[in-house]
Design a protein around this motif. Structure first.
Motif, PDB file in Angstrom:
ATOM      1  N   ALA A  75       0.824  -1.215   0.000  1.00  0.00           N
ATOM      2  CA  ALA A  75       0.000   0.000   0.000  1.00  0.00           C
ATOM      3  C   ALA A  75       0.851   1.255   0.000  1.00  0.00           C
ATOM      4  N   THR A  76       1.939   1.240   0.766  1.00  0.00           N
ATOM      5  CA  THR A  76       2.804   2.436   0.840  1.00  0.00           C
ATOM      6  C   THR A  76       3.413   2.726  -0.524  1.00  0.00           C
ATOM      7  N   VAL A  77       3.892   1.679  -1.188  1.00  0.00           N
ATOM      8  CA  VAL A  77       4.483   1.863  -2.515  1.00  0.00           C
ATOM      9  C   VAL A  77       3.435   2.352  -3.501  1.00  0.00           C
ATOM     10  N   ARG A  78       2.264   1.781  -3.491  1.00  0.00           N
ATOM     11  CA  ARG A  78       1.200   2.172  -4.433  1.00  0.00           C
ATOM     12  C   ARG A  78       0.772   3.619  -4.207  1.00  0.00           C
ATOM     13  N   ASN A  79       0.620   4.038  -2.936  1.00  0.00           N
ATOM     14  CA  ASN A  79       0.222   5.430  -2.654  1.00  0.00           C
ATOM     15  C   ASN A  79       1.269   6.411  -3.149  1.00  0.00           C
ATOM     16  N   TYR A  80       2.529   6.010  -3.066  1.00  0.00           N
ATOM     17  CA  TYR A  80       3.596   6.922  -3.464  1.00  0.00           C
ATOM     18  C   TYR A  80       3.649   7.108  -4.972  1.00  0.00           C
ATOM     19  N   VAL A  81       3.549   6.028  -5.745  1.00  0.00           N
ATOM     20  CA  VAL A  81       3.774   6.151  -7.195  1.00  0.00           C
ATOM     21  C   VAL A  81       2.501   6.360  -8.003  1.00  0.00           C
ATOM     22  N   LEU A  82       1.330   6.142  -7.387  1.00  0.00           N
ATOM     23  CA  LEU A  82       0.092   6.216  -8.184  1.00  0.00           C
ATOM     24  C   LEU A  82      -0.811   7.380  -7.819  1.00  0.00           C
ATOM     25  N   TYR A  83      -0.714   7.888  -6.603  1.00  0.00           N
ATOM     26  CA  TYR A  83      -1.691   8.898  -6.157  1.00  0.00           C
ATOM     27  C   TYR A  83      -0.981  10.195  -5.753  1.00  0.00           C
ATOM     28  N   ARG A 109      22.880  -8.407  -3.179  1.00  0.00           N
ATOM     29  CA  ARG A 109      24.177  -8.068  -3.789  1.00  0.00           C
ATOM     30  C   ARG A 109      24.197  -8.303  -5.291  1.00  0.00           C
ATOM     31  N   TYR A 110      23.209  -9.038  -5.815  1.00  0.00           N
ATOM     32  CA  TYR A 110      23.147  -9.274  -7.264  1.00  0.00           C
ATOM     33  C   TYR A 110      22.147  -8.359  -7.971  1.00  0.00           C
ATOM     34  N   ILE A 111      21.474  -7.514  -7.229  1.00  0.00           N
ATOM     35  CA  ILE A 111      20.498  -6.592  -7.835  1.00  0.00           C
ATOM     36  C   ILE A 111      21.232  -5.312  -8.180  1.00  0.00           C
ATOM     37  N   GLN A 112      21.438  -5.070  -9.469  1.00  0.00           N
ATOM     38  CA  GLN A 112      22.152  -3.878  -9.910  1.00  0.00           C
ATOM     39  C   GLN A 112      21.282  -2.633  -9.776  1.00  0.00           C
ATOM     40  N   ARG A 113      20.038  -2.763 -10.196  1.00  0.00           N
ATOM     41  CA  ARG A 113      19.101  -1.637 -10.076  1.00  0.00           C
ATOM     42  C   ARG A 113      17.786  -2.149  -9.500  1.00  0.00           C
ATOM     43  N   PHE A 114      17.252  -1.401  -8.579  1.00  0.00           N
ATOM     44  CA  PHE A 114      15.911  -1.644  -8.052  1.00  0.00           C
ATOM     45  C   PHE A 114      15.190  -0.305  -8.087  1.00  0.00           C
ATOM     46  N   ILE A 115      14.304  -0.177  -9.070  1.00  0.00           N
ATOM     47  CA  ILE A 115      13.654   1.115  -9.339  1.00  0.00           C
ATOM     48  C   ILE A 115      12.150   0.940  -9.202  1.00  0.00           C
ATOM     49  N   ILE A 116      11.535   1.926  -8.516  1.00  0.00           N
ATOM     50  CA  ILE A 116      10.070   2.044  -8.484  1.00  0.00           C
ATOM     51  C   ILE A 116       9.757   3.444  -8.978  1.00  0.00           C
ATOM     52  N   ILE A 124      12.057   5.917  -6.880  1.00  0.00           N
ATOM     53  CA  ILE A 124      12.903   5.373  -5.816  1.00  0.00           C
ATOM     54  C   ILE A 124      13.908   4.461  -6.510  1.00  0.00           C
ATOM     55  N   GLN A 125      15.189   4.597  -6.198  1.00  0.00           N
ATOM     56  CA  GLN A 125      16.222   3.792  -6.836  1.00  0.00           C
ATOM     57  C   GLN A 125      17.204   3.277  -5.798  1.00  0.00           C
ATOM     58  N   MET A 126      17.506   1.978  -5.890  1.00  0.00           N
ATOM     59  CA  MET A 126      18.534   1.339  -5.073  1.00  0.00           C
ATOM     60  C   MET A 126      19.293   0.377  -5.969  1.00  0.00           C
ATOM     61  N   GLY A 127      20.400  -0.171  -5.451  1.00  0.00           N
ATOM     62  CA  GLY A 127      21.146  -1.144  -6.225  1.00  0.00           C
ATOM     63  C   GLY A 127      22.629  -0.964  -6.102  1.00  0.00           C
ATOM     64  N   THR A 128      23.358  -1.878  -6.698  1.00  0.00           N
ATOM     65  CA  THR A 128      24.815  -1.891  -6.537  1.00  0.00           C
ATOM     66  C   THR A 128      25.536  -0.978  -7.511  1.00  0.00           C
ATOM     67  N   GLY A 184      -6.524   4.787 -13.073  1.00  0.00           N
ATOM     68  CA  GLY A 184      -6.077   4.578 -14.438  1.00  0.00           C
ATOM     69  C   GLY A 184      -4.596   4.807 -14.643  1.00  0.00           C
ATOM     70  N   ARG A 185      -3.890   5.215 -13.600  1.00  0.00           N
ATOM     71  CA  ARG A 185      -2.467   5.444 -13.738  1.00  0.00           C
ATOM     72  C   ARG A 185      -1.704   4.124 -13.646  1.00  0.00           C
ATOM     73  N   ARG A 186      -0.450   4.151 -14.144  1.00  0.00           N
ATOM     74  CA  ARG A 186       0.420   2.990 -14.084  1.00  0.00           C
ATOM     75  C   ARG A 186       1.806   3.405 -13.624  1.00  0.00           C
ATOM     76  N   ALA A 187       2.445   2.466 -12.914  1.00  0.00           N
ATOM     77  CA  ALA A 187       3.834   2.648 -12.499  1.00  0.00           C
ATOM     78  C   ALA A 187       4.537   1.306 -12.699  1.00  0.00           C
ATOM     79  N   TRP A 188       5.875   1.358 -12.465  1.00  0.00           N
ATOM     80  CA  TRP A 188       6.626   0.130 -12.720  1.00  0.00           C
ATOM     81  C   TRP A 188       7.600  -0.168 -11.578  1.00  0.00           C
ATOM     82  N   ALA A 189       7.713  -1.451 -11.291  1.00  0.00           N
ATOM     83  CA  ALA A 189       8.794  -1.935 -10.444  1.00  0.00           C
ATOM     84  C   ALA A 189       9.806  -2.592 -11.382  1.00  0.00           C
ATOM     85  N   TYR A 190      11.036  -2.125 -11.328  1.00  0.00           N
ATOM     86  CA  TYR A 190      12.044  -2.542 -12.303  1.00  0.00           C
ATOM     87  C   TYR A 190      13.288  -3.003 -11.558  1.00  0.00           C
TER      88      TYR A 190
END
Length: 615
Positions: A75-83, A109-116, A124-128, A184-190
């Motif tokens: 819910a926290t992630v959805r509220n941040y990127v969609l509303y 340690r194997y996740i180079q990019r973690f983007i929402i 939001i971006q994290m990664g090595t 109707g909005r969309r976001a991505w977890a990458y």
């Protein structure tokens, strides 16, 4: 003349050849067994190592997919990127939530990019490699592999290079999830996963360096090296049916073959995502790894050959010598010495042959003695045969004299009956089982009926009313005296009990369904019931057999026909009480193949002597 071969030499040669074949067979079987066991151990070892690596990778893939799926439902992630909530109220909470989730993962340690991101103002971006990357904004985000508006859920389908690094290249595998909002909005977890996840797992499973390793994903293959994944050309691998000889441990293991090569490639699935880890199993090279026949195997071959020579010596002693003794005894018998030899009656199977030869010697001696006696009796038998040959000629000449006396005294009836009786007696003396053409049987029947006409004063008549083809009378064969008992039965049991004149009609037709010849003998006598007709063709009992001189046995005629031609032939009776009886004789159109000599007999080549011409 064929050269004579020594039995002793043949026994020795066969024993040695047999021993050599055994040695070759044992050696070949040992090598093949070692090769099969080596193949089995190699394949199962490779399969087990793949299972271990695939299970480790499956847990890592599942953990990364779970992180991507968590982003779509939290819910926290959805509220941040969609509303359109106040970012200042959410930014600290969302970062802490995502960071805690990310850092708690074993595969972090194997996740180079973690983007929402929603693609514009929320990110939001994290990664090595975030510190080595260009800044993310509306222009750089679409350059990331699979992170486009129409990418959908295409995860774990490709290996790409990260395009936003400031320097160098890093391989990654993109994993994406689309987050849908009610507005109707969309976001991505990458997520981009480093290919080191695969290489490190293979290295920890001690697979690196043993053989060629492959990563198969979305139907494409990459070769696993220490530096990463090397793409293989499309269609490099072809999936094969699993040979039963491999004896695999798990039914989920798959088999491929490289294009243009016979190298076997084993693959094991990584979870249920359609990904596989694979490795080559060079079975052909196992032949080269097998050592040459060791000295012990060569020593075994020499021992087998030595045992073969010993066997040859024993066979010569046990078989060849007795055979030679039997041969010498047979040579003595061939030379006329029939004296039994007790020395060849050993207590074994060869002794049985020796006892048989001695019995043969005694039998031949006894036979020669009996032959001398038979020669003395033969002359007596020949004299009696000559004497017996005089009796029929005396009877024929006597009947012929009666005929001429009746002719001189103007008694044509007696002359005709005497002539008919003479011909019948002569036919009887030839034997009843001989086959004759129909026309000859009709002539015998005419002689018999001539006598019966005089007996009944002409009140009984017989006519051949129809013959379908005159050639049937010449080509079709029938046992001698087949029709005479049937006519006699029609007169005595059909017409005579009626008490008045009667007639008999004979027709000859062909059954066009199978080519058989049908002789139908019809009388207008008293007839019989169905039970009587069936009983007439059954074997008579003891009481009926005792009265055989008082009636004519149709069963005898029926069985004679079946003995001559087979069960499909014989008599059939159709009768109506008070109206008459029809007896049908079924004959083959030609003598059957493989018939007895009597059936194969044809019309006599020599013309029989007519008793009317006897002096």
């Amino acid at each position: 003349m064929r050269a004579r071969k020594s039995l002793q030499l043949q026994v020795i040669v066969l024993a040695l050849v047999f021993a050599l074949l055994i040695a070759i067979t044992v050696s070949a079987s040992s090598v093949m067994s070692a090769y099969r066991e080596s193949c089995r151990a190699t394949v199962q070892g490779a399969e087990y190592s793949l299972q271990v690596a695939a299970n480790d990778l499956s847990q890592s893939v599942q953990e990364i997919d779970s992180l991507a799926d968590w982003c779509t439902v939290n819910a926290t992630v959805r509220n941040y990127v969609l509303y359109n909530y106040d970012v200042r109220d959410l930014v600290t909470s969302i970062y802490n939530t995502v960071s805690n989730k990310y850092t708690s993962m074993h595969t972090a340690r194997y996740i180079q990019r973690f983007i929402i991101t929603n693609g514009s103002d929320r990110l939001i971006q994290m990664g090595t490699i975030t510190s080595q990357s260009r800044a993310l904004n509306g222009e750089t985000i679409p350059r990331l592999p699979l992170l486009t508006a129409g990418s959908g859920e295409n995860s774990w389908v490709m290996v790409a290079n990260d395009p936003l690094l400031l320097s160098g290249t890093v391989q990654c595998i993109p994993v994406t999830r689309t987050i849908y909002g009610s507005n109707g909005r969309r976001a991505w977890a990458y997520i981009t996963v480093s290919t080191s996840l695969i290489t490190d797992t293979m290295r920890s499973s001690r697979l690196m360096g043993e053989s060629d390793l492959y990563w198969i994903m979305d139907g494409r293959a990459w070769r696993i090296t220490a530096d990463g994944l090397q793409a293989m050309p499309a269609g490099s691998f072809t999936r094969q049916e699993i040979p039963e000889s491999l004896d695999l441990l798990d039914h989920r293991t798959t088999v491929w073959k490289a294009q243009g090569s016979d190298t076997l490639i084993l693959g094991y699935p990584v979870g249920s995502s359609g990904m596989y880890v694979a490795r080559t199993v060079p079975l052909a090279s196992l032949w080269e790894s097998l050592p040459a026949l060791p000295t012990s195997m060569l020593f075994s071959v020499l021992i087998i050959l030595a045992l073969g020579m010993l066997l040859a010596f024993l066979l010569r002693r046990v078989i060849a010598r007795p055979v030679r003794a039997l041969q010498e005894q047979l040579e003595r018998i061939g030379g006329g010495d029939f004296t039994p030899n007790p020395a060849i009656e050993w207590n074994n199977e060869m002794g049985d042959i020796g006892r048989g030869i001695n019995r043969l010697s005694r039998s031949v001696s006894a036979l020669m003695e009996r032959r001398l006696e038979d020669e003395r009796t033969k002359r007596d038998l020949e004299y009696r045969m000559l004497q017996n040959q005089i009796n029929p000629h005396f009877l024929y000449n006597t009947l012929n004299s009666i005929k001429w006396m009746a002719t001189i005294q103007h008694a044509p009836g007696i002359a005709e009956m005497t002539t008919a009786l003479s011909r019948l007696l002569k036919s009887v003396s030839k034997g009843n089982e001989r086959l004759v053409p129909l026309q000859e049987e009709f002539a015998l029947l005419n002689d018999y009926f001539t006598i019966q006409q005089y007996r009944y004063g002409g009140t009984v008549t017989m006519d051949v009313t129809y013959i379908e083809d005159e050639r049937l009378c010449q080509n079709c064969l029938i046992p001698r005296f087949t029709l005479q008992p049937l006519v006699e039965n029609a007169i005595f049991h059909g017409i005579e009990p009626k008490g008045c004149a009667g007639s008999i009609a004979l027709t000859v037709t062909r059954d066009h369904t199978n080519g058989d010849v049908l002789l139908a003998l019809t009388d207008d006598g008293v007839g019989m019931t169905a039970e009587q007709a069936a009983k007439a063709l059954t074997e008579p009992g003891p009481e009926e057999a005792a009265a055989k001189f008082r009636h004519v046995g149709m069963w005898n005629v029926h069985k004679r026909l079946q003995y001559s031609f087979g069960e499909a032939y014989g008599l059939s009776i159709a009768s109506t009480p008070g109206q008459g009886t029809t007896v049908t004789v079924r004959l083959p159109g030609r003598p059957p193949l493989g018939a007895s000599p009597a059936v194969q007999n044809t019309i006599p080549k020599e013309t029989d002597h007519d008793p009317s011409s006897a002096g």
